[in-house]
Scaffold this motif. Structure first.
Motif, PDB file in Angstrom:
ATOM      1  N   LEU A 228       0.846  -1.200   0.000  1.00  0.00           N
ATOM      2  CA  LEU A 228       0.000   0.000   0.000  1.00  0.00           C
ATOM      3  C   LEU A 228       0.875   1.241   0.000  1.00  0.00           C
ATOM      4  N   HIS A 229       0.510   2.226  -0.834  1.00  0.00           N
ATOM      5  CA  HIS A 229       1.209   3.521  -0.839  1.00  0.00           C
ATOM      6  C   HIS A 229       0.174   4.625  -0.713  1.00  0.00           C
ATOM      7  N   ARG A 230       0.437   5.535   0.214  1.00  0.00           N
ATOM      8  CA  ARG A 230      -0.390   6.732   0.320  1.00  0.00           C
ATOM      9  C   ARG A 230       0.420   7.835   0.980  1.00  0.00           C
ATOM     10  N   TYR A 231       0.438   9.009   0.379  1.00  0.00           N
ATOM     11  CA  TYR A 231       1.185  10.110   0.957  1.00  0.00           C
ATOM     12  C   TYR A 231       0.630  10.467   2.331  1.00  0.00           C
ATOM     13  N   LEU A 232       1.542  10.754   3.266  1.00  0.00           N
ATOM     14  CA  LEU A 232       1.218  11.122   4.648  1.00  0.00           C
ATOM     15  C   LEU A 232       0.511  10.001   5.404  1.00  0.00           C
ATOM     16  N   LEU A 233       0.748   8.789   4.959  1.00  0.00           N
ATOM     17  CA  LEU A 233       0.157   7.628   5.642  1.00  0.00           C
ATOM     18  C   LEU A 233       0.509   7.629   7.130  1.00  0.00           C
ATOM     19  N   ASN A 234       1.737   8.025   7.427  1.00  0.00           N
ATOM     20  CA  ASN A 234       2.198   7.995   8.820  1.00  0.00           C
ATOM     21  C   ASN A 234       1.494   9.023   9.693  1.00  0.00           C
ATOM     22  N   LYS A 235       0.821  10.003   9.097  1.00  0.00           N
ATOM     23  CA  LYS A 235       0.154  11.052   9.872  1.00  0.00           C
ATOM     24  C   LYS A 235      -1.287  10.694  10.243  1.00  0.00           C
ATOM     25  N   GLU A 236      -1.845   9.677   9.583  1.00  0.00           N
ATOM     26  CA  GLU A 236      -3.254   9.354   9.822  1.00  0.00           C
ATOM     27  C   GLU A 236      -3.408   8.420  11.012  1.00  0.00           C
ATOM     28  N   VAL A 237      -4.073   8.914  12.036  1.00  0.00           N
ATOM     29  CA  VAL A 237      -4.336   8.110  13.223  1.00  0.00           C
ATOM     30  C   VAL A 237      -5.382   7.038  12.884  1.00  0.00           C
ATOM     31  N   GLY A 238      -5.079   5.798  13.221  1.00  0.00           N
ATOM     32  CA  GLY A 238      -6.041   4.719  13.023  1.00  0.00           C
ATOM     33  C   GLY A 238      -5.963   4.016  11.691  1.00  0.00           C
ATOM     34  N   PHE A 239      -5.009   4.391  10.817  1.00  0.00           N
ATOM     35  CA  PHE A 239      -4.909   3.743   9.505  1.00  0.00           C
ATOM     36  C   PHE A 239      -4.677   2.240   9.656  1.00  0.00           C
ATOM     37  N   THR A 240      -3.684   1.880  10.451  1.00  0.00           N
ATOM     38  CA  THR A 240      -3.366   0.462  10.625  1.00  0.00           C
ATOM     39  C   THR A 240      -4.506  -0.274  11.318  1.00  0.00           C
ATOM     40  N   PHE A 241      -5.152   0.398  12.271  1.00  0.00           N
ATOM     41  CA  PHE A 241      -6.278  -0.215  12.978  1.00  0.00           C
ATOM     42  C   PHE A 241      -7.399  -0.567  12.005  1.00  0.00           C
ATOM     43  N   LYS A 242      -7.730   0.347  11.117  1.00  0.00           N
ATOM     44  CA  LYS A 242      -8.785   0.089  10.133  1.00  0.00           C
ATOM     45  C   LYS A 242      -8.389  -1.053   9.197  1.00  0.00           C
ATOM     46  N   LEU A 243      -7.113  -1.071   8.832  1.00  0.00           N
ATOM     47  CA  LEU A 243      -6.620  -2.125   7.946  1.00  0.00           C
ATOM     48  C   LEU A 243      -6.741  -3.497   8.612  1.00  0.00           C
ATOM     49  N   LEU A 244      -6.355  -3.574   9.873  1.00  0.00           N
ATOM     50  CA  LEU A 244      -6.423  -4.845  10.593  1.00  0.00           C
ATOM     51  C   LEU A 244      -7.868  -5.293  10.797  1.00  0.00           C
ATOM     52  N   GLN A 245      -8.775  -4.347  10.954  1.00  0.00           N
ATOM     53  CA  GLN A 245     -10.192  -4.701  11.078  1.00  0.00           C
ATOM     54  C   GLN A 245     -10.697  -5.381   9.812  1.00  0.00           C
ATOM     55  N   ILE A 246     -10.234  -4.894   8.654  1.00  0.00           N
ATOM     56  CA  ILE A 246     -10.639  -5.527   7.392  1.00  0.00           C
ATOM     57  C   ILE A 246     -10.091  -6.954   7.308  1.00  0.00           C
TER      58      ILE A 246
END
Length: 455
Positions: A314-332
């Motif tokens: 996965l690539h997305r600019y400013l990915l590291n700044k988004e709170v909860g990105f990994t959490f949402k991914l793991l939920q999927i």
């Protein structure tokens, strides 16, 4: 000091192999507890007894004629019994038990399959006790139910329950040899359930821990665990001694000599495991020991590769700044019952590595769709061409150049490294490569660390 010894299927494939096993048992009086597998292949194109029993189970489930496969299974045991002059009235329990298997009551077809498979070990343990007693070696078959080996309600992927060790702690025995069947235990409801794989290795470790036996000799068809796969590296260095955690790390990437799940009861009981060769019993084999006072002889202990992985990039600019990105991914991933192995990341990039068996094309499409809808990545790629290389060794803790020494020969050989992950334990380095490059990578890393080292 009492020892427990386990013999794999190739060690018990026929009467000639049985004789080697008996010689090993008689060579050391302390070898008092014996765990056996089902008879394995006698030659390359042969069929293991366990596979014959799976066929027998499937024919029973489908109400098909099973007389031919039943006769083939009985013949495998009969050849051994005849060679050691086991009386017919004693041997009769084996064909009778096999013939009556379809008539037993099972909760469902999964438990039927488990029970059929487990009888490869169960009947071989009974036969081993018959043979040893016929030779004047006082022996007793021990049913897992009698010993209290209690397992979870997962018919074909059971795990041992804690009360097993308490049960075994009260299990008494005298001077007789105890013959345990490997591979299975009994649920609280009284049904047979098998371990997922390497079941006899697991049984050996469980019994060793439960009976407080400090030495577990695991006899197989190789004379040692080697620093690399002999199919990749010609005459690799045998490993004289390694730690539990080295074995665990290497097993993860394809070292299949000793089941990695079987290490856990051994670790808990601080048991030394000695992997040895039934066909070359004089060879010292490989010792697997607690970390404790272990002193590494080499910079690394071994290097292994496995190609049964895939990755999601996965690539997305400013990915590291988004709170909860990994959490949402793991939920999927949780929604689709997918566990991940590793998740190396950067400021705008994240790679998730999966074990291949969990993924289907349908699951990948569904997961990809939900990730696009929920997380809006700029780029999403599934990578099916993925291998993991594990470079492992307790000696790496004190080295400053283990990573560069692992990567440099790959760069020289033109092998692209897609992922680098230094293990938290500091005794392993994980590298991701294309599957086509994996064997060359193992060879290059092995040569880098071992070609200049003396045995």
């Amino acid at each position: 000091m009492t020892k427990i010894i386990k013999f794999g299927g190739s060690s018990l494939a026929n009467s000639a192999q049985y004789q080697k096993v008996i010689d090993i048992i008689e060579a050391d009086a302390s070898r008092q507890v014996i765990v056996v597998s089902a008879p394995g292949k006698r030659f390359d194109d042969d069929i293991k007894v366990t596979d014959l029993l799976i066929k027998y189970a499937n024919q029973t489930i489908q109400n098909q004629d099973s007389s031919e496969v039943l006769a083939a299974i009985i013949a495998r045991y009969q050849e051994i019994a005849t060679a050691f002059s086991v009386p017919d009235d004693q041997f009769q329990i084996i064909p009778t038990t096999l013939t009556e298997l379809p008539d037993q009551k099972y909760p469902n077809n999964e438990y039927l399959m488990a029970a059929f498979k487990a009888h490869g070990e169960k009947l071989n343990a009974e036969l081993m006790a018959m043979v040893l007693n016929q030779l004047g070696i006082n022996s007793r078959f021990v049913d897992p139910g009698e010993a209290g080996i209690t397992v979870s309600d997962n018919p074909n992927s059971a795990t041992v329950l804690p009360e097993t060790y308490q049960n075994l702690g009260h299990f008494g025995y005298g001077d007789e040899k105890l013959i345990f069947p490997g591979f299975f235990g009994i649920t609280k409801a009284g049904n047979i359930a098998t371990f997922a794989r390497g079941g006899s290795d697991i049984t050996g470790s469980i019994v060793a821990r439960g009976l407080n036996i400090p030495m577990y000799e695991n006899f197989t068809d190789v004379s040692a665990i080697y620093a690399a796969n002999p199919k990749i590296v010609k005459n690799p260095m045998p490993i004289k001694k390694m730690t539990y955690r080295e074995m665990r790390e290497l097993s993860y990437a394809g070292f299949s000599v000793f089941n990695d799940e079987a290490i856990i009861p051994a670790i808990e009981g601080q048991i030394t495991i000695n992997v040895r060769n039934t066909n070359e019993p004089e060879a010292p084999g490989t010792l697997i020991v607690p970390e404790g006072a272990f002193q590494s002889e080499h910079e690394i202990t071994g290097v292994a590769s496995s190609g049964h992985f895939s990755a999601l990039y996965l690539h997305r600019y400013l990915l590291n700044k988004e709170v909860g990105f990994t959490f949402k991914l793991l939920q999927i991933l949780y929604k689709y019952d997918i566990s991940y192995e590793h998740m190396p990341s950067g400021i705008d990039d994240l790679t998730i590595i999966f074990e291949d068996s969990q993924l289907t094309d349908e699951k990948m499409r569904a997961v990809g769709k939900e990730i696009h809808e929920s997380l809006h990545p700029d780029r999403l790629d599934w990578i099916r061409d993925y291998s993991i290389i594990m470079v492992v060794g307790e000696g790496m803790v004190n080295q400053t150049n283990a990573l560069s020494k692992s990567i440099d020969p790959l760069a020289t050989d033109g092998i692209k490294v897609n992922m680098i992950n230094q293990g938290a334990s500091q005794i392993s380095i994980m590298l991701g490569t294309r599957k086509a490059d994996a064997n060359r990578a193992v060879l290059d890393i092995y040569n880098q660390f071992f070609n200049s080292q003396e045995d």
